[in-house]
Design a protein around this motif. Structure first.
Motif, short mmCIF file in Angstrom:
data_model
loop_
_atom_site.label_atom_id
_atom_site.label_comp_id
_atom_site.label_asym_id
_atom_site.label_seq_id
_atom_site.Cartn_x
_atom_site.Cartn_y
_atom_site.Cartn_z
N GLU A 80 11.44 8.92 38.84
CA GLU A 80 10.73 9.70 37.87
C GLU A 80 9.50 9.48 38.31
OE1 GLU A 80 12.61 7.09 34.18
OE2 GLU A 80 11.28 6.48 35.43
N THR A 81 8.85 8.77 39.33
CA THR A 81 7.63 8.66 39.79
C THR A 81 7.44 9.57 41.04
OG1 THR A 81 8.13 6.50 40.82
CG2 THR A 81 6.85 6.57 38.80
N GLY A 82 8.57 10.09 41.39
CA GLY A 82 8.47 11.24 42.59
C GLY A 82 8.69 10.34 43.75
N ILE A 153 -9.98 5.85 45.06
CA ILE A 153 -9.10 6.63 44.31
C ILE A 153 -7.73 6.33 44.56
CG2 ILE A 153 -8.49 9.18 43.43
CD1 ILE A 153 -11.41 8.39 42.89
N ARG A 154 -6.79 6.08 43.36
CA ARG A 154 -5.30 5.76 43.56
C ARG A 154 -4.83 6.76 43.06
NH1 ARG A 154 -1.42 0.67 43.12
NH2 ARG A 154 -0.05 1.35 44.68
N ILE A 155 -3.89 7.71 43.83
CA ILE A 155 -3.06 8.61 43.16
C ILE A 155 -1.66 8.31 43.06
CG2 ILE A 155 -2.35 11.01 43.79
CD1 ILE A 155 -4.56 11.37 45.71
N ARG A 156 -1.33 8.23 41.69
CA ARG A 156 0.13 7.87 41.90
C ARG A 156 1.05 9.07 42.01
NH1 ARG A 156 1.96 10.29 37.46
NH2 ARG A 156 0.90 9.94 35.41
N PRO A 157 2.47 8.64 42.04
CA PRO A 157 3.23 9.69 42.25
C PRO A 157 3.67 10.48 41.06
CG PRO A 157 4.20 7.73 43.16
CD PRO A 157 2.85 7.49 42.34
N THR A 231 -4.80 7.35 30.68
CA THR A 231 -3.50 6.57 30.26
C THR A 231 -2.47 6.98 31.06
OG1 THR A 231 -2.02 6.04 28.38
CG2 THR A 231 -3.25 8.14 28.31
N GLY A 232 -1.65 6.20 31.43
CA GLY A 232 -0.46 6.42 32.38
C GLY A 232 -0.65 6.56 33.86
N SER A 233 -1.91 6.43 34.18
CA SER A 233 -2.22 6.76 35.55
C SER A 233 -2.04 5.71 36.42
CB SER A 233 -3.63 7.17 35.55
OG SER A 233 -4.63 6.30 35.09
N GLY A 234 -1.74 4.68 36.09
CA GLY A 234 -1.05 3.46 37.14
C GLY A 234 -2.09 2.36 37.20
N LYS A 235 -2.88 2.04 36.16
CA LYS A 235 -4.04 0.92 36.10
C LYS A 235 -3.17 -0.51 36.18
CE LYS A 235 -6.02 2.29 32.33
NZ LYS A 235 -5.12 3.72 32.01
N THR A 236 -2.27 -0.49 35.13
CA THR A 236 -1.49 -1.99 35.09
C THR A 236 -0.85 -2.23 36.25
OG1 THR A 236 -1.75 -1.58 32.95
CG2 THR A 236 -0.35 -3.44 33.52
N SER A 352 4.91 5.15 27.92
CA SER A 352 5.76 4.41 26.74
C SER A 352 5.12 3.00 26.39
CB SER A 352 7.27 4.32 27.27
OG SER A 352 7.28 3.86 28.32
N GLU A 353 4.46 2.42 27.45
CA GLU A 353 3.93 0.96 27.38
C GLU A 353 2.53 1.00 27.50
OE1 GLU A 353 6.31 -1.85 29.52
OE2 GLU A 353 8.00 -0.88 29.05
N SER A 354 1.75 1.84 26.92
CA SER A 354 0.60 2.23 27.00
C SER A 354 -0.43 0.62 26.51
CB SER A 354 -0.07 3.35 26.30
OG SER A 354 -1.28 3.41 26.39
N1 LIG Z 1 1.27 4.08 42.56
C1 LIG Z 1 2.45 4.07 41.66
N2 LIG Z 1 3.66 4.10 42.32
C2 LIG Z 1 4.84 4.08 41.63
N3 LIG Z 1 4.94 3.90 40.17
C3 LIG Z 1 3.75 3.91 39.72
C4 LIG Z 1 2.60 3.91 40.35
N4 LIG Z 1 1.37 4.00 39.31
C5 LIG Z 1 2.06 4.09 38.30
N5 LIG Z 1 3.33 3.98 38.21
C6 LIG Z 1 4.32 3.99 37.43
O1 LIG Z 1 3.59 4.91 36.17
C7 LIG Z 1 3.68 4.49 35.01
C8 LIG Z 1 2.43 4.32 33.98
O2 LIG Z 1 1.61 3.28 34.94
P1 LIG Z 1 0.71 2.16 34.19
O3 LIG Z 1 1.54 1.67 32.94
O4 LIG Z 1 0.46 1.17 35.11
O5 LIG Z 1 -0.23 3.24 33.68
P2 LIG Z 1 -1.74 2.64 32.73
O6 LIG Z 1 -2.73 3.50 33.55
O7 LIG Z 1 -1.75 1.31 32.76
O8 LIG Z 1 -1.52 3.08 31.37
P3 LIG Z 1 -2.33 2.94 30.06
O9 LIG Z 1 -3.73 3.17 30.32
O10 LIG Z 1 -1.62 3.57 29.16
O11 LIG Z 1 -1.94 1.40 29.86
C9 LIG Z 1 4.51 2.90 34.92
O12 LIG Z 1 5.51 3.21 34.88
C10 LIG Z 1 4.19 2.61 36.46
O13 LIG Z 1 5.37 1.93 37.09
#
Ligand SMILES: Nc1ncnc2c1ncn2[C@@H]1O[C@H](COP(=O)(O)OP(=O)(O)OP(=O)(O)O)[C@@H](O)[C@H]1O
Length: 725
Positions: A80-82, A153-157, A231-236, A352-354
């Motif tokens: 999913e995350t590439g 800056i962190r780029i997520r997949p 949201t969903g960009s990978g903060k948590t 899905s788990e924001s």
């Molecule tokens: N660098 C990464 N490598 C692999 N998977 C990632 C990465 N960053 C994020 N993900 C995946 O992307 C999804 C969303 O990430 P995450 O929950 O951390 O977003 P968030 O920014 O905390 O969102 P929100 O603001 O809605 O809480 C998760 O399934 C997480 O595992």
């Protein structure tokens, strides 16, 4: 294995690519699933959406015509995350998400030990693959010497939802380990302290951004790391990552667990190497969330609507927030897992788990050691902040309760943006009011933004074209944040010096007091010395306390002045406050004088000397001395003239009377001065006075003679008419 957010929700792999690995995952025991403690149910968006489905399937992803965002998007399933297979994090994630195979990543993704050269890396996206550049992070251990704010800056997949919507189209092109290009219109290049590409591991990121923070905290600097992004960009994922059960270590664990692993290992190392200095560390943690502008203790969820207070010594703090002493990584993990389970999350279209709240994990690290007969105390506050995600209502699909949350989240994030913009103006020398108090978040993080802290901002972005606008706005936010100027300083407590003084006295006593065979004599002397010294110590302690209080009044004054210049208080109330503070200050100074007899004596002596000085100055400045001398020489001249018979008798006698008056006044003045001013005993003045006195005596003598002459002349005059008659 549980993801940070999965701790509180059940995973149900639904994605085809996850199913690929089902056979293997079935062999691996799953952790007991936890009931979602605080998970918020998403209202169904259409009749076919049941809350249950939404929670299990990735929520909003199931709404409308959008493809379902499987739960495992949150679990960083590689498909999913590439680039999942390239990050160790996802390997672990697969194990626990129940549908992934364990595949070893290429060694150069593990811990950043590979060469710094750029590599082309294949990133898988639902069967398709795209070549993305890999850039190693450049470590710069000296960075914090010259900078107090660091922006990464962190780029997520790209995730499966994005790739299914827009295939692999990207809005970002990374050019180096510090620059990247936003490829929309107009193309915009950005430069940051680090650009963390999607293949950089959690471990490597920690080494570059987390490890130096721990060192800073141990040296007594306040430090703050916060994750920002849509949201969903990978903060948590960045801040918490995949936290396993307490006893298991996951490669996907994020910044927070790694920070504490390193912190405790460094504490052990330091305490061992500085045993002779009796170095001891003490750590206390708290964990809170800000949800809809209300603060809740995540470790005591019944403790809600906590209030923020400000104190000159403590800074901004949360009243009644529980602090827990921690001594091991396990202690911290236990707190993290417990607190995260209480955090408010919900499914949205984007995630899905924001996280619907901002979470702040704080650790206060105190250290104490002895050196050069001094006790040193240091403390550093470490804030680890996982912000709620910014979201566009259209794309997040928020409705009802979610919409209210989103409005609150966006409001506090826009206040954060405003605070940062204002701080940038201030850094450029402009006088601006910084609206810290406009949101709980900025008020709480006041010190970390433009204050006494070394702050790292990790701005998380998605490279997908689907999020191009959000990514651009995050990049702009980060660019502005880079311009903030913090003023970090080591927090050291001087009160340790009082203890040091006491110790010093004890040591000196050993040398000063003679130790002979006469134990009675020795102990008497010991006692009297000891009580004398104790008295002195008490005096010094009182004095130190008063100085501290004085300092406090000064700080209060500065604060008031700042509020006046910021236009937060009116001139009238400022003057009233100022008056109160001054009165307090006078009382403190008075108490200080009263409490110290030596000081009282000195100040009296000082007053007396000032009086004397003033009198001497007047004596010389007003030319009294010269006038006196001139009068005397005139008198002399007149006497001589009189002898020469130049003056008539009447004129002479009236002149004599005037001179007598002057003389009497001057004599009286001098006598008064002598009487009231012991200063006239001072040598030089005394000599001058002696000369004056002699002249006066001579005058008086001459006067007596003159009077006699006058008498004789008068007799002569009396007799004259008789002769004439
Ligand atoms: N660098 C990464 N490598 C692999 N998977 C990632 C990465 N960053 C994020 N993900 C995946 O992307 C999804 C969303 O990430 P995450 O929950 O951390 O977003 P968030 O920014 O905390 O969102 P929100 O603001 O809605 O809480 C998760 O399934 C997480 O595992």
């Amino acid at each position: 294995m549980t993801s940070h957010k999965r701790i509180i929700s059940r995973s149900r792999p639904t994605d085809a690519s996850e199913n690929e690995f089902k056979a293997l995952s079935d062999l691996i025991p799953h952790p007991p699933s936890r009931p979602p403690l605080n998970a918020i149910q998403v209202p169904p968006r259409n009749p076919t959406d049941t809350p249950d489905e939404t929670a299990n399937n990735g929520g909003g992803g199931g709404g409308g015509s959008r493809p379902n965002t499987p739960k495992s998007v949150r679990g960083k399933a590689p498909s999913e995350t590439g680039s999942a297979q390239s990050t160790p994090a996802r390997l672990v994630s697969r194990v626990y998400s129940g549908g992934s195979a364990i595949r070893r990543p290429p060694p150069y993704f593990r811990g950043g030990t590979g060469s710094k050269a750029q590599r082309e890396v294949g990133i898988a996206n639902c069967g398709a693959s795209v070549e993305v550049s890999h850039f190693e992070l450049n470590e710069d251990p000296s960075f914090w010497r010259d900078h107090n704010v660091q922006v990464l800056i962190r780029i997520r997949p790209i995730n499966s939802t994005e790739s299914s919507l827009q295939e692999l189209s990207r809005c970002l092109k990374q050019e180096s380990s510090q620059t990247l290009m936003w490829t929309g219109h107009p193309e915009t290049r950005f430069t940051f302290d680090h650009v963390v590409c999607e293949t950089v591991s959690q471990e490597k990121l920690f080494e570059v951004a987390g490890l130096p923070m721990v060192e800073n905290c141990m040296s007594g600097y306040n430090s703050c790391m916060f994750a920002y992004g849509q949201t969903g960009s990978g903060k948590t994922y960045t801040m918490m990552g995949e936290i396993q059960e307490i006893n298991e270590i996951s490669e996907g664990r994020g910044m927070t667990p790694r920070i504490f692993e390193y912190l405790f290992s460094r504490i052990r190392e330091e305490e061992d190497s500085r045993k002779d200095e009796k170095l001891k560390y003490n750590c206390k943690c708290s964990f809170l969330e800000i949800y809809n502008e209300q603060i809740t203790d995540l470790l005591e969820p019944s403790s809600t609507n906590l209030q923020l207070r400000e104190d000159l010594k403590k800074g901004v703090y949360v009243e009644n927030l529980m602090e827990h002493e921690v001594a091991t990584v396990k202690d911290v993990l236990e707190i993290l897992i417990r607190g995260t389970a209480n955090r408010k999350i919900a499914a949205t279209h984007m995630n899905s788990e924001s996280s619907r709240s901002h979470s702040v994990f704080t650790c206060v690290i105190e250290s104490q050691w002895e050196k050069d007969s001094m006790t040193h105390l240091r403390y550093g506050r470490l804030n680890l902040v996982d912000l709620a995600g910014s979201e566009r209502q259209k794309s997040s699909g928020a409705e009802g309760e979610r919409l209210k949350e989103a409005a609150n989240i966006n409001k506090s994030l826009s206040t954060l943006g405003l605070v940062i913009m204002t701080l940038v103006d201030v850094a450029h020398g402009k006088q601006r009011h910084i609206p810290y108090r406009d949101s709980r978040l900025t008020f709480l993080l006041q010190d970390s933004l433009g204050g006494n802290s070394k702050t790292t901002i990790i701005a998380n972005v998605s490279p997908s074209i689907c999020s191009a606008n959000e990514t651009l706005s995050t990049l702009k936010f980060a660019q502005r944040a880079k311009l903030i100027q913090n003023n970090a300083k080591v927090n050291e407590d001087a009160s340790g010096n009082v203890i040091a003084l006491q110790q010093q006295i004890q040591q000196l006593k050993v040398f000063v007091i003679p130790r002979d065979n006469d134990s009675t004599y020795g102990s008497d002397l010991d006692d009297s010395h000891s009580s004398f010294l104790n008295q002195k110590v008490c005096q010094r302690e009182d004095d130190a306390q008063r100085i501290k209080d004085l300092l406090w009044t000064h700080e209060e004054k500065t604060k008031q002045l700042k509020m006046l210049t910021d236009g937060l208080v009116s001139g009238d109330s400022f003057l009233k406050e100022e008056n109160d503070v001054l009165l307090q200050e006078i009382q403190l100074l008075q108490a200080r004088i009263n409490g110290n007899p030596e000081l009282t004596q000195l100040s009296l002596e000082n007053m007396r000397l000032n009086e004397e000085l003033k009198m001497f100055q007047e004596f010389y400045q007003l030319g009294e001395r010269e006038t006196l001398l001139a009068e005397i020489s005139e008198l002399r001249q007149q006497l001589l003239d009189l002898y020469d018979g130049k003056y008539g008798i009447h004129k002479l006698s009236s002149r004599i009377a005037t001179l007598d008056d002057i003389k009497a006044d001057q004599t009286k003045d001098i006598a008064e001065q002598v009487k009231h001013n012991p200063c006239l005993q001072v040598d030089d003045t005394q000599k001058e006075l002696d000369v004056c006195k002699k002249s006066l005596d001579a005058c008086l003598e001459a006067n007596v003679k003159l009077n006699r002459c006058i008498d004789i002349y008068q007799l002569g005059i009396l007799w004259l008419p008789l002769d004439c008659d």
